[in-house]
Design an enzyme around this catalytic site. Structure first.
Site, short mmCIF file in Angstrom:
data_model
loop_
_atom_site.label_atom_id
_atom_site.label_comp_id
_atom_site.label_asym_id
_atom_site.label_seq_id
_atom_site.Cartn_x
_atom_site.Cartn_y
_atom_site.Cartn_z
N ARG A 36 42.36 30.17 -16.20
CA ARG A 36 42.23 28.87 -16.87
C ARG A 36 42.67 29.00 -18.31
NH1 ARG A 36 39.23 29.85 -21.59
NH2 ARG A 36 37.11 30.49 -21.17
N GLU A 55 33.59 22.16 -22.50
CA GLU A 55 33.51 22.78 -23.84
C GLU A 55 34.77 22.51 -24.68
OE1 GLU A 55 31.84 26.87 -23.84
OE2 GLU A 55 33.37 27.28 -25.34
N ARG A 80 40.28 21.91 -19.63
CA ARG A 80 40.35 23.27 -19.12
C ARG A 80 41.26 23.18 -17.90
NH1 ARG A 80 35.95 26.95 -20.55
NH2 ARG A 80 35.87 26.86 -22.82
N CYS A 95 35.12 27.06 -29.17
CA CYS A 95 34.50 28.36 -29.39
C CYS A 95 35.57 29.34 -29.87
CB CYS A 95 33.88 28.87 -28.09
SG CYS A 95 33.00 30.43 -28.28
N THR A 148 35.81 32.32 -29.50
CA THR A 148 36.13 33.37 -28.51
C THR A 148 37.34 32.99 -27.66
OG1 THR A 148 34.70 32.41 -26.80
CG2 THR A 148 33.69 34.03 -28.26
N ARG A 198 41.40 32.59 -19.79
CA ARG A 198 40.50 33.51 -19.11
C ARG A 198 41.03 33.66 -17.69
NH1 ARG A 198 36.10 33.96 -15.91
NH2 ARG A 198 34.80 35.75 -16.42
N ARG A 217 31.12 39.81 -15.18
CA ARG A 217 30.06 38.83 -14.96
C ARG A 217 29.67 38.90 -13.51
NH1 ARG A 217 32.57 33.13 -17.23
NH2 ARG A 217 32.63 33.68 -19.43
N GLU A 222 29.12 32.65 -15.96
CA GLU A 222 28.57 33.22 -17.19
C GLU A 222 27.05 33.39 -17.05
OE1 GLU A 222 29.67 30.91 -20.67
OE2 GLU A 222 29.66 32.69 -21.94
#
Ligand code: ARG
Length: 363
Positions: free
Chosen positions: A120, A228, A232, A275, A277, A284, A316, A321
């Site tokens: 994604r 988020e 996505r 975020c 990150t 990801r 994970r 998550e």
């Protein structure tokens, strides 16, 4: 709270929770130097990490320009997370040439021909605030722009599919049972209002307004709306061929991009995300691997996490998550780095890391 009280509170978080990057890199002199309005803005960015001291990152950008305006505070956090030394310039590069390298796990072992693969990317539109600062009206307006783009995608026989909204009263609205089915199928995102990090940041506000998902006819190309990040964009496929997976995402993403206003980007950080990150490639990429030996049959992730870390991978549980290992040691592995690596470097890392873990598992 006065600025002094805030500085003191963050100081105690830094002592008690050394992993909290917001607290670790909080810059009191910079904070004091800001006018009231800017200081208030910075407070909103770091609120999640203050109210959730166990945070890893502890901050979410509210506007794409926050990464410039508050760079003295955010840049050290970003470098720490993505392991980029203070002296190395950051200039995110992109590379989607999926044919230059061969990353087919099925060629290593026929048992890897059936793994579930997911990749994604996070994208935000430059013309809206990031999700933490959107009003309810803006969330709905954004969803309308996105669903308009999906209607065009649906008309293209290569995509087809449908747009499913959970906004009450939306013409694309699905019922609760259909939503639950899509969550169980790992297609749709979970109710964000249960996430304490997102709640404090305002990212889950106005739930479920402005939220939905596009899914292609073949159910392998999906786009989350209003999670988020604004978007996505992802592909999910079974099989071990990462080239196919990445090429499929790239085709869909390129097409979608032509139907939408411009994405928020910067020359340093590439794709701008809520975020820190997720900056950079915003990508990801993950695989579900069955690793019973490395996980004591799914009961203990300690060893696999340690092995994976040295390969630049995060582990994970298969449930997403913060979840534990699944049946028979099913784990989700993905390259940790997003910023300072190209899309193709991420693909190569996932392939190399999966191959190395598989070798340990089957030794
Ligand atoms: N805000 C949380 C923290 O700092 C989550 C960070 C990474 N996860 C994410 N979904 N962005 O620990």
């Amino acid at each position: 709270m006065t600025p002094d009280q805030i500085i003191e509170q963050i100081g105690s978080i830094r002592t008690a929770q050394p992993q909290n990057l917001m607290a670790r890199h909080f810059n009191a002199a910079f904070f004091r130097s800001l006018d009231d309005q800017k200081r208030q803005r910075l407070m909103e960015i770091i609120a999640s990490g203050m109210e959730n001291p166990d945070s890893q990152m502890g901050a979410y950008a509210m506007h794409s320009e926050d990464y410039d305006l508050f760079a003295p505070m955010l840049d050290p956090m970003i470098r720490d997370f993505h392991a980029i030394p203070a002296t190395t310039p950051i200039a995110q590069q992109h590379d989607w040439n999926t044919t230059a390298q061969d990353c087919d796990l099925g060629e290593i072992d026929p048992r890897l021909k059936e793994v579930s693969m997911r990749v994604r990317v996070a994208r935000n539109l430059a013309s809206f605030p990031l999700p933490g600062a959107m009003s309810k009206d803006q969330r709905i307006e954004f969803e309308n722009i996105a669903s308009g783009a999906f209607m065009k995608l649906i008309n293209d026989p290569a995509f087809g599919g449908q747009y499913l909204s959970i906004t009450p009263g939306s013409p694309h609205e699905i019922d609760a049972a259909e939503y639950d089915r899509r969550v169980s199928a790992h297609q749709m995102f979970k109710d964000m209002s249960g996430d304490p990090y997102l709640n404090v940041a305002g990212i889950s506000a106005d739930w479920p307004f402005g939220r939905g998902m596009y899914v292609s006819e073949a159910q392998d190309f999906l786009v989350w709306v209003g999670e988020e990040d604004h978007l996505r964009v992802m592909t999910m496929l079974r099989g071990g061929n990462l080239n196919t997976l990445f090429a499929h995402l790239h085709t869909g993403l390129e097409h979608l991009q032509t139907l939408l206003p411009a994405f928020a980007t910067s020359t340093a950080y590439g794709n701008l995300t809520s975020c820190p990150t997720n900056l950079g490639a915003g990508m990801r990429a993950s695989l579900h691997l069955q690793l019973p030996n490395l996980t004591e049959n799914g009961t203990d992730l300690t060893r696999v996490k340690q092995e994976a870390k040295s390969l630049g991978l995060a582990v994970r549980g298969a449930g997403g998550e913060h979840s534990g290992a699944g049946e028979g040691g099913l784990v989700d592995i993905s390259p940790s780095a997003r910023l300072g690596v190209t899309e193709m470097e991420i693909m190569q890392r996932l392939y190399d890391g999966a191959a190395a873990l598989w070798k340990l598992e089957t030794a």
